[in-house]
Motif scaffolding. Sequence first.
Motif, mmCIF file in Angstrom:
data_model
loop_
_atom_site.group_PDB
_atom_site.id
_atom_site.type_symbol
_atom_site.label_atom_id
_atom_site.label_comp_id
_atom_site.label_asym_id
_atom_site.label_seq_id
_atom_site.Cartn_x
_atom_site.Cartn_y
_atom_site.Cartn_z
ATOM 1 N N VAL A 87 62.714 35.383 33.230
ATOM 2 C CA VAL A 87 61.657 34.899 32.692
ATOM 3 C C VAL A 87 60.251 35.933 32.878
ATOM 4 N N GLU A 88 59.718 36.074 31.693
ATOM 5 C CA GLU A 88 58.494 37.124 31.838
ATOM 6 C C GLU A 88 57.073 36.007 31.698
ATOM 7 N N VAL A 89 56.190 36.328 32.431
ATOM 8 C CA VAL A 89 55.004 35.488 32.815
ATOM 9 C C VAL A 89 54.075 36.612 32.464
ATOM 10 N N ILE A 90 53.010 36.451 31.277
ATOM 11 C CA ILE A 90 52.013 37.088 31.272
ATOM 12 C C ILE A 90 50.805 36.207 31.335
ATOM 13 N N GLY A 91 49.698 36.677 32.195
ATOM 14 C CA GLY A 91 48.475 36.171 32.171
ATOM 15 C C GLY A 91 47.421 36.723 31.828
ATOM 16 N N ASP A 92 46.230 36.193 31.719
ATOM 17 C CA ASP A 92 44.604 36.519 31.364
ATOM 18 C C ASP A 92 43.807 35.537 32.077
ATOM 19 N N ALA A 93 42.848 35.992 32.518
ATOM 20 C CA ALA A 93 41.802 35.200 33.124
ATOM 21 C C ALA A 93 40.433 35.956 33.059
ATOM 22 N N VAL A 94 39.516 34.948 33.142
ATOM 23 C CA VAL A 94 38.284 35.425 33.416
ATOM 24 C C VAL A 94 38.001 36.101 34.595
ATOM 25 N N ARG A 95 38.501 35.496 35.580
ATOM 26 C CA ARG A 95 38.486 35.999 37.026
ATOM 27 C C ARG A 95 39.768 36.520 37.484
ATOM 28 N N PRO A 96 40.161 37.790 37.426
ATOM 29 C CA PRO A 96 41.580 38.100 37.636
ATOM 30 C C PRO A 96 41.961 38.073 39.043
ATOM 31 N N LYS A 97 41.181 37.678 39.775
ATOM 32 C CA LYS A 97 41.542 37.546 41.312
ATOM 33 C C LYS A 97 42.367 36.208 41.494
ATOM 34 N N GLU A 98 42.157 35.193 40.928
ATOM 35 C CA GLU A 98 42.723 34.089 40.994
ATOM 36 C C GLU A 98 44.193 34.124 40.109
ATOM 37 N N LEU A 99 44.178 34.878 38.883
ATOM 38 C CA LEU A 99 45.451 34.921 38.396
ATOM 39 C C LEU A 99 46.416 35.918 38.930
ATOM 40 N N GLU A 100 45.751 36.800 39.796
ATOM 41 C CA GLU A 100 46.784 37.554 40.498
ATOM 42 C C GLU A 100 47.367 37.065 41.823
ATOM 43 N N GLU A 101 46.500 35.819 42.307
ATOM 44 C CA GLU A 101 47.149 35.198 43.349
ATOM 45 C C GLU A 101 48.301 34.098 42.833
ATOM 46 N N LEU A 102 47.926 33.497 41.787
ATOM 47 C CA LEU A 102 48.706 32.639 41.279
ATOM 48 C C LEU A 102 49.915 33.288 40.804
ATOM 49 N N LEU A 103 50.068 34.611 40.155
ATOM 50 C CA LEU A 103 51.291 35.150 39.760
ATOM 51 C C LEU A 103 52.036 35.635 41.017
ATOM 52 N N LEU A 104 51.225 36.138 42.129
ATOM 53 C CA LEU A 104 52.107 36.683 43.409
ATOM 54 C C LEU A 104 52.694 35.425 44.125
ATOM 55 N N ALA A 105 52.137 34.227 43.728
ATOM 56 C CA ALA A 105 52.920 32.998 44.486
ATOM 57 C C ALA A 105 54.412 32.712 43.829
ATOM 58 N N LEU A 106 54.665 33.456 42.482
ATOM 59 C CA LEU A 106 55.894 33.370 42.044
ATOM 60 C C LEU A 106 56.776 34.285 42.553
ATOM 61 N N ASP A 107 56.447 34.968 43.544
ATOM 62 C CA ASP A 107 56.891 36.466 44.067
ATOM 63 C C ASP A 107 58.044 37.142 43.319
ATOM 64 N N PRO A 108 57.188 37.698 42.216
ATOM 65 C CA PRO A 108 57.870 38.483 41.339
ATOM 66 C C PRO A 108 58.409 39.841 41.971
ATOM 67 N N ALA A 109 59.417 40.408 41.434
ATOM 68 C CA ALA A 109 59.846 41.848 41.950
ATOM 69 C C ALA A 109 58.747 42.934 41.596
ATOM 70 N N VAL A 110 58.288 42.901 40.140
ATOM 71 C CA VAL A 110 56.988 43.565 39.882
ATOM 72 C C VAL A 110 55.913 42.719 39.190
ATOM 73 N N LEU A 111 54.775 43.217 39.586
ATOM 74 C CA LEU A 111 53.454 42.758 39.075
ATOM 75 C C LEU A 111 52.853 43.879 38.272
ATOM 76 N N GLU A 112 52.964 43.847 36.872
ATOM 77 C CA GLU A 112 52.216 44.832 36.364
ATOM 78 C C GLU A 112 50.709 44.475 36.090
ATOM 79 N N GLN A 113 49.838 45.363 36.301
ATOM 80 C CA GLN A 113 48.504 45.242 36.071
ATOM 81 C C GLN A 113 47.965 46.422 35.351
#
Length: 69
Positions: A39-65
Motif C-alpha cells: 500500500v502506498e500512502v501519500i500525505g500533505d499537510a499544512v503542518r508537516p510535523k503532525e503528518l510525519e508523526e501520523l505516517l511514522l505510526a504506520l511503521d513504514p519501511a521507507v518514509l519519503e520526504q
Amino acid sequence: MTKREFVASLPDLITPEEYAADPEGRKVKLRIRPTADGVEVIGDAVRPKELEELLLALDPAVLEQMLCG
C-alpha cells in the motif's frame, strides 16, 4: 526502523486556496492506493510535523520526504 529518503518532488494534495482557507493549519490530506508491493500512502499537510508523526505510526519501511523552502 523507518528509513528516511529525501526526494525532489511529491504530489501536492493541498491547493494554495486550501492553505489560505485554513488559518489554523489543521488540513491534512491522504491518498491511499494499493501497489504491487503493498500500500502506498501519500500525505500533505499544512503542518508537516503532525503528518510525519501520523505516517511514522504506520511503521513504514521507507518514509519519503520533500524539503520545502
